[in-house]
Design a protein around this motif. Structure first.
Motif, PDB file in Angstrom:
ATOM      1  N   ARG A  33     -46.261  10.933 -15.153  1.00 21.05           N
ATOM      2  CA  ARG A  33     -47.544  10.622 -15.018  1.00 21.05           C
ATOM      3  C   ARG A  33     -48.560  11.773 -14.739  1.00 21.05           C
ATOM      4  N   GLU A  34     -48.062  12.866 -14.366  1.00 20.78           N
ATOM      5  CA  GLU A  34     -49.118  14.071 -14.277  1.00 20.78           C
ATOM      6  C   GLU A  34     -49.463  14.497 -15.356  1.00 20.78           C
ATOM      7  N   LEU A  35     -48.482  14.540 -16.446  1.00 22.14           N
ATOM      8  CA  LEU A  35     -48.791  14.991 -17.806  1.00 22.14           C
ATOM      9  C   LEU A  35     -49.791  14.056 -18.473  1.00 22.14           C
ATOM     10  N   GLU A  36     -49.732  12.938 -18.030  1.00 17.69           N
ATOM     11  CA  GLU A  36     -50.296  11.439 -18.575  1.00 17.69           C
ATOM     12  C   GLU A  36     -51.840  11.901 -18.294  1.00 17.69           C
TER      13      GLU A  36
ATOM     14  N   ASP B 242     -45.073  20.320 -26.926  1.00 17.23           N
ATOM     15  CA  ASP B 242     -44.604  19.159 -26.294  1.00 17.23           C
ATOM     16  C   ASP B 242     -43.451  18.688 -26.964  1.00 17.23           C
ATOM     17  N   ALA B 243     -43.012  19.173 -27.974  1.00 15.98           N
ATOM     18  CA  ALA B 243     -41.630  18.879 -28.856  1.00 15.98           C
ATOM     19  C   ALA B 243     -40.552  19.035 -27.788  1.00 15.98           C
ATOM     20  N   LEU B 244     -40.425  19.876 -26.761  1.00 14.80           N
ATOM     21  CA  LEU B 244     -39.218  20.014 -25.649  1.00 14.80           C
ATOM     22  C   LEU B 244     -39.956  19.795 -24.393  1.00 14.80           C
ATOM     23  N   LEU B 245     -39.672  18.848 -23.601  1.00 11.63           N
ATOM     24  CA  LEU B 245     -40.186  18.701 -22.287  1.00 11.63           C
ATOM     25  C   LEU B 245     -39.046  18.604 -21.192  1.00 11.63           C
ATOM     26  N   CYS B 246     -37.799  18.607 -21.625  1.00 12.99           N
ATOM     27  CA  CYS B 246     -36.816  18.483 -20.654  1.00 12.99           C
ATOM     28  C   CYS B 246     -35.449  19.228 -21.254  1.00 12.99           C
ATOM     29  N   VAL B 247     -35.009  20.138 -20.418  1.00  8.91           N
ATOM     30  CA  VAL B 247     -33.520  20.848 -20.787  1.00  8.91           C
ATOM     31  C   VAL B 247     -32.684  20.121 -19.799  1.00  8.91           C
ATOM     32  N   ILE B 248     -31.404  19.511 -19.830  1.00  9.80           N
ATOM     33  CA  ILE B 248     -30.305  19.306 -19.142  1.00  9.80           C
ATOM     34  C   ILE B 248     -29.376  20.219 -19.319  1.00  9.80           C
ATOM     35  N   MET B 249     -28.845  20.837 -18.397  1.00  9.63           N
ATOM     36  CA  MET B 249     -27.534  21.668 -18.197  1.00  9.63           C
ATOM     37  C   MET B 249     -26.411  20.825 -17.618  1.00  9.63           C
ATOM     38  N   VAL B 250     -25.506  20.542 -18.431  1.00 13.34           N
ATOM     39  CA  VAL B 250     -24.481  19.727 -17.909  1.00 13.34           C
ATOM     40  C   VAL B 250     -23.438  20.308 -17.093  1.00 13.34           C
ATOM     41  N   LYS B 251     -23.238  21.701 -17.069  1.00 12.80           N
ATOM     42  CA  LYS B 251     -22.208  22.501 -16.171  1.00 12.80           C
ATOM     43  C   LYS B 251     -22.848  23.943 -16.228  1.00 12.80           C
ATOM     44  N   LEU B 252     -22.467  24.726 -14.968  1.00 11.02           N
ATOM     45  CA  LEU B 252     -22.741  26.107 -15.029  1.00 11.02           C
ATOM     46  C   LEU B 252     -21.499  26.702 -16.010  1.00 11.02           C
ATOM     47  N   PRO B 253     -22.289  27.305 -16.838  1.00 13.99           N
ATOM     48  CA  PRO B 253     -21.616  28.010 -18.116  1.00 13.99           C
ATOM     49  C   PRO B 253     -20.464  28.931 -18.037  1.00 13.99           C
ATOM     50  N   PHE B 254     -19.478  28.806 -16.945  1.00 13.61           N
ATOM     51  CA  PHE B 254     -18.537  29.617 -16.944  1.00 13.61           C
ATOM     52  C   PHE B 254     -17.708  29.610 -18.337  1.00 13.61           C
ATOM     53  N   TRP B 255     -17.001  30.750 -18.749  1.00 13.02           N
ATOM     54  CA  TRP B 255     -16.136  30.918 -19.708  1.00 13.02           C
ATOM     55  C   TRP B 255     -14.924  30.224 -19.162  1.00 13.02           C
ATOM     56  N   PRO B 256     -14.172  29.467 -20.003  1.00 12.96           N
ATOM     57  CA  PRO B 256     -12.633  28.902 -19.250  1.00 12.96           C
ATOM     58  C   PRO B 256     -11.990  30.196 -19.340  1.00 12.96           C
ATOM     59  N   PRO B 257     -11.189  30.263 -18.054  1.00 18.42           N
ATOM     60  CA  PRO B 257     -10.483  31.466 -17.749  1.00 18.42           C
ATOM     61  C   PRO B 257      -9.217  31.465 -18.476  1.00 18.42           C
ATOM     62  N   THR B 258      -8.862  30.519 -19.461  1.00 19.79           N
ATOM     63  CA  THR B 258      -7.472  30.516 -20.216  1.00 19.79           C
ATOM     64  C   THR B 258      -7.919  30.979 -21.651  1.00 19.79           C
ATOM     65  N   LEU B 259      -9.135  31.178 -22.046  1.00 21.90           N
ATOM     66  CA  LEU B 259      -9.267  31.846 -23.312  1.00 21.90           C
ATOM     67  C   LEU B 259      -8.725  33.317 -23.533  1.00 21.90           C
ATOM     68  N   PRO B 260      -7.838  33.367 -24.618  1.00 23.60           N
ATOM     69  CA  PRO B 260      -7.229  34.755 -24.629  1.00 23.60           C
ATOM     70  C   PRO B 260      -7.563  36.043 -24.063  1.00 23.60           C
ATOM     71  N   LEU B 261      -9.252  36.123 -24.824  1.00 25.56           N
ATOM     72  CA  LEU B 261      -9.859  37.417 -24.320  1.00 25.56           C
ATOM     73  C   LEU B 261     -10.150  37.446 -23.062  1.00 25.56           C
TER      74      LEU B 261
ATOM     75  N   LEU C  93     -33.408  10.305  -7.012  1.00 32.44           N
ATOM     76  CA  LEU C  93     -34.583  11.191  -6.792  1.00 32.44           C
ATOM     77  C   LEU C  93     -34.991  11.961  -8.055  1.00 32.44           C
ATOM     78  N   VAL C  94     -33.829  12.161  -9.067  1.00 30.30           N
ATOM     79  CA  VAL C  94     -34.227  12.844 -10.209  1.00 30.30           C
ATOM     80  C   VAL C  94     -35.172  12.122 -11.084  1.00 30.30           C
ATOM     81  N   PHE C  95     -34.750  10.730 -11.187  1.00 28.89           N
ATOM     82  CA  PHE C  95     -35.520   9.764 -12.232  1.00 28.89           C
ATOM     83  C   PHE C  95     -36.835   9.821 -11.490  1.00 28.89           C
ATOM     84  N   ARG C  96     -37.218   9.530 -10.095  1.00 34.02           N
ATOM     85  CA  ARG C  96     -38.269   9.539  -9.511  1.00 34.02           C
ATOM     86  C   ARG C  96     -39.201  10.798  -9.834  1.00 34.02           C
ATOM     87  N   LYS C  97     -38.574  11.762  -9.623  1.00 33.03           N
ATOM     88  CA  LYS C  97     -39.360  13.036  -9.875  1.00 33.03           C
ATOM     89  C   LYS C  97     -39.680  13.288 -11.348  1.00 33.03           C
ATOM     90  N   ILE C  98     -39.110  12.738 -12.388  1.00 34.73           N
ATOM     91  CA  ILE C  98     -39.450  12.718 -13.776  1.00 34.73           C
ATOM     92  C   ILE C  98     -40.183  11.954 -13.978  1.00 34.73           C
TER      93      ILE C  98
END
Length: 904
Positions: free
Chosen positions: A897-900, A791-810, A887-892
């Motif tokens: 409440r389900e966990l409780e 229960d130390a971790l109950l939520c993961v938020i991914m801010v953006k899809l993890p595309f590499w920046p196309p301008t990275l030299p490699l 809706l996100v907040f309502r679902k959370i």
């Protein structure tokens, strides 16, 4: 100790150190090891003269003991200059317990079993002071266990350090209490025990050659279930173990995607050990991360040693620079050329070497000064000849290699695997079977290790070990020793050696001047940018000729230094005395380092090769870097064609149930045996996956995004009672979000932990585990390798899809190469890489059958763009919720409440 001590702590008000004031002062006065008096003062108004005088009188002339407290800060608050020393128990515990890794006071209390004085403690501040006193006693007690040579060796590194008086007092007590304790003059090391391996158990059965025996271990009622109380037979694990055993015994390669919870480490370790024992061949297991390496050798292998019916040998081998070179360490003890900031590291190592069996830096905590000291004492010289070294009998690297050669299963990391390839297989013992775990990282690791990098600081560091005007260096050491060397080895023309030695200072000075000029030019080229890629069109730029000439000049001067070393070496022709062999060893090491500089510089201006990329990268320092952009041919030739069997496994290898991208990337044929082993977890029941319809992509600047994002995270964290991990794709947005989020969470009593702000990854994860009522912000390295079950971790938020920046030299260079072949870089590079990282980030939440929670994606491209299906189809969950933030907040709220209700 007979002197009085005052153990104290101060609580402050104010967020900025310049404006902090003491709000509470708590202290114990110790006399003859017993508590004589206590005090606690609350500051209710500014400038309480009576209180300040009371504090000064209480302290009087006693030695001060605190935990991570500045004496100058205390003096400024009470307007008084103390003459006695302050002994910081944080520094003490780092010295005397250098392998704890975490030094928060509560963690130390638990780990060191510090007694609590609950019956008399009324305030939190009193409990903290009591713990500081108990921590001090533990350090003092351990110090009294040392041999007297510890104090003699430590003395040379104590000048100007606050703890000098502590070590002196400890030594006085030692001499008084243990007058007959012997003084050791040589290195004091931990005895290595009975041998390189523990005494082998006698096998209770002959080892069956049938694969059926491997599978039976995992079956219901099998060996593992009978001997491990918590073990449950899993069909996926049985499937994977069978595939691994068949691959090893039939000499073919296998690619297995094994979902989280499969138990893949046992699924490849047991077949590997079985195969090693029936064939007497070593199986190498390569991991990407240190935590997995540690898990295998410290957890999984000991369990298997206790349950398998045959004995076996398993060990870890790491790169040379992971091991302490005792010869270099002895030189460090003699020369004592360290800065004030490195004293703590030296004393910690002095203690650690009395306790370690491996000499592996990973055992040590990352305390201040360690990186600088370790660079001078690690066994990173490839030309080392252990058999001719005076420390060969106790050499940590030699011990590790001996264990590796005699192992049935040898555990290494991806980096060492590629070091073996680069040295034509001179690093690892001979092997024909290889298991690669965390195999999704193998391509990136290959790129890193088959490339090179160079910085002005690196050149300067190496050149100054050869010559610098002051301090210990090759030139001054040899010049100082020529007289004694001439007496011991008279057959050498030492006059000629001296003449050739005198050429080094001028050459070294010229290299440093040329290096500075080159990097000044590179700095002008990159300007204020973070990266700058060299492309063929730059040959037309006005600065290119100047760059070419600068590099040519530097290469010429480094080559001149190499030739000077060759001439020095030729002075010793025909002589094999031990002193000469040692000189050759040092000279060859310098030549090899210098040659890598030349190779990198020549590669840097060779920009015609479409399969090679050169770029500048600016962070804490400026680097010039080179890398191949495709390594499939190398992997095919040097790994897959050479070895009988390679097993590649990870939780994230396929994209929409296809292995085509991974196989092509690493040079394996499409016909290679592949398999997906599903996770035993019930994702539909254990978690919700929510996609926010209006993410942050529609917003303009990072400042707007960070404000919006911080408010959203705070709303989620309040509903989840903290326990939230936020994954970013950009450090700049992370930092701006932290600045806005920190005060929002502070108001509701939550901590905000952020990568690059409070500490390194392991320290942040430990802090998050210990206080789940917090939010952890992380970027690239946090998308994988983090394991926070429960229960130390109950939520993961991914801010953006993890595309590499196309301008990275490699990335840019790889994209250009694909375009030149008429291929689509988005579908063949950017999208597959993003999907793999997305699966890794998603997998941070559910790590066991009892884990539960919510994953939130704030990037609506996954539902608006055609390529979103590749992300969604690659997940182990088939349903998701999509909607706006309300809706996100309502679902959370519904979920919490389900966990409780579950807990009632």
């Amino acid at each position: 100790m007979r002197k009085d001590m005052v153990v104290f702590d101060i609580k402050t008000l104010g967020l900025e150190s310049n404006y902090e004031e003491i709000s509470e002062f708590t202290a114990l006065r110790i006399c003859n090891g017993e508590i004589k008096e206590t005090c606690r003062f609350l500051m209710r108004s500014e400038g309480e003269i009576d209180t300040m005088e009371s504090i000064i009188n209480f302290i009087d002339d006693a030695i001060l003991v605190g935990y991570e407290i500045s004496l100058s800060f205390l003096e400024s608050q009470v307007n008084f200059r103390f003459q006695q020393p302050l002994w910081d128990t944080l520094d003490l515990v780092r010295v005397f317990f250098p392998t704890l890794h975490h030094y928060q006071l509560t963690f130390l209390a638990e780990r060191l079993s510090l007694p609590l004085k609950n019956e008399e403690i009324r305030y939190p501040s009193e409990e903290k002071v009591w713990l500081i006193w108990e921590l001090f006693k533990v350090c003092w007690k351990k110090g009294l266990e040392f041999d007297l040579s510890f104090f003699d060796q430590a003395k040379g590194f104590l000048e100007g350090w606050a703890l000098k008086s502590f070590i002196e007092e400890l030594q006085k007590e030692m001499v008084k209490s243990f007058p007959h304790r012997p003084i050791r003059t040589d290195l004091v090391l931990m005895p290595s025990g009975e041998g390189l391996f523990q005494r082998a158990r006698i096998s209770s059965i002959a080892i069956p050659e049938s694969i059926d025996w491997v599978i039976d271990n995992f079956s219901p009622g099998g060996n593992l279930e009978r001997n491990l109380g918590s073990y449950e037979s899993r069909p996926g694990q049985i499937k994977m173990a069978k595939l691994v055993a068949e691959g090893l015994s039939s000499s073919h390669h296998v690619v297995i995607e094994a979902g989280t919870g499969t138990g893949k480490s046992f699924a490849y370790l047991i077949p590997s050990l079985w195969f090693a024992k029936i064939t007497s061949q070593t199986v190498v297991v390569a991991t990407h991360t240190i935590p997995l390496q540690e898990q295998l050798i410290k957890n999984d292998i000991p369990i298997l040693q206790s349950v398998l019916p045959f004995s076996f040998r398993a060990s870890v081998l790491k790169g040379r620079n992971n091991y302490c070179c005792l010869k270099k360490w002895q030189s460090c003890l003699v020369n004592r050329e360290i800065s004030h900031g490195e004293q703590l590291a030296v004393l910690g190592i002095l203690v650690w070497l009395r306790e370690t069996l491996t000499g592996d830096i990973q055992e040590l905590s990352k305390f201040p000064g360690l990186t600088e000291v370790w660079s001078r004492i690690c066994a990173d010289n490839d030309t080392c000849i252990p058999g001719k070294c005076s420390k060969a009998g106790v050499c940590f690297l030699l011990r590790a290699r001996k264990r590796a050669e005699e192992s049935d299963v040898l555990i290494v990391n991806h980096s060492l695997l590629f070091s073996d390839l680069k040295t034509d297989y001179n690093v690892l013992p001979e092997h024909h079977q290889l298991v690669i775990d965390e195999a999704h990282q193998i391509y990136q690791t290959a790129l890193q290790h088959l490339g090179s990098e160079l910085s002005a600081e690196n050149v300067t560091r190496i050149v100054e070990t050869i010559y610098r005007p002051s301090g210990v260096n090759f030139y001054s050491t040899i010049k100082h020793q020529i007289g004694s060397l001439a007496h011991r080895v008279p057959s050498v023309s030492w006059e000629l050696v001296g003449e050739r030695l005198e050429l080094l200072p001028e050459i070294c000075r010229s290299i440093l001047i040329q290096t500075r000029e080159l990097f000044e030019l590179l700095s002008r080229i990159i300007g204020s940018g973070r990266t700058f890629r060299f492309i063929i069109h730059h040959k037309e730029s006005p600065w290119w000729n100047g760059l070419y000439v600068q590099i040519e000049n530097l290469v010429g001067r480094i080559d001149l230094l190499i030739k000077s070393f060759e001439n020095l070496n030729s002075s010793f022709n025909g002589e094999d005395a031990e002193e000469i062999e040692e000189l050759r060893y040092i000279i060859n090491g310098h030549q090899k380092e210098l040659q890598t500089f030349i190779d990198t510089l020549i590669q840097a201006v060779n920009i015609e090769n479409p399969k090679q990329v050169t770029w500048l990268e600016q962070a804490a320092r400026l680097y010039i870097k080179t890398s191949p952009i495709e390594v499939s041919d190398v992997l095919k030739a040097k790994i897959f064609s050479r070895l009988d069997s390679v097993i590649l496994t990870s939780a994230t290898l396929s994209i929409s149930n296809s292995f085509a991208y991974f196989l092509k990337d690493i040079g394996l044929a499409n016909e290679t045996m592949t398999a997906q082993v599903d996770s035993p977890f019930d994702y539909e029941q254990q978690m919700h996956f929510i996609v926010a319809k209006k993410g942050i992509n529609s917003l303009g600047s990072d400042e707007e995004k960070s404000l919006e994002l911080s408010e959203f995270i705070a709303e989620v964290a309040e509903r989840m009672n903290g326990r939230t991990l936020v994954l970013f794709t950009a450090h700049n947005l992370l930092r701006q979000t932290y600045a806005a989020l920190h005060p929002l969470l502070a108001r509701i009593g939550m901590d905000t932990l952020a990568q690059g702000i409070q500490g390194d990854r392991s320290r942040l994860i430990e802090a998050f585990r210990r206080n789940p009522r917090s939010v952890l912000l992380g970027a690239n390295s946090f998308w994988e390798g983090i394991d926070i079950p429960g229960d130390a971790l109950l939520c993961v938020i991914m801010v953006k899809l993890p595309f590499w920046p196309p301008t990275l030299p490699l990335i840019e260079a790889r994209s250009d190469y694909l375009k030149s072949q008429g291929r689509d870089p988005f579908h063949e590079l950017l999208l597959p890489e993003a999907v793999i990282r997305f699966k890794q980030g998603f997998g941070r939440l559910i790590r066991s059958k009892v884990d539960r929670g919510v994953v939130i994606l704030l990037d609506n491209r996954v539902i608006d763009k055609y390529y979103g299906r590749y992300f969604l189809n690659s997940l182990p969950i088939k349903t998701h919720i999509r909607g706006e933030k309300s809706l996100v907040f309502r679902k959370i709220e519904e979920y919490t409440r389900e966990l409780e209700l579950e807990l009632l």
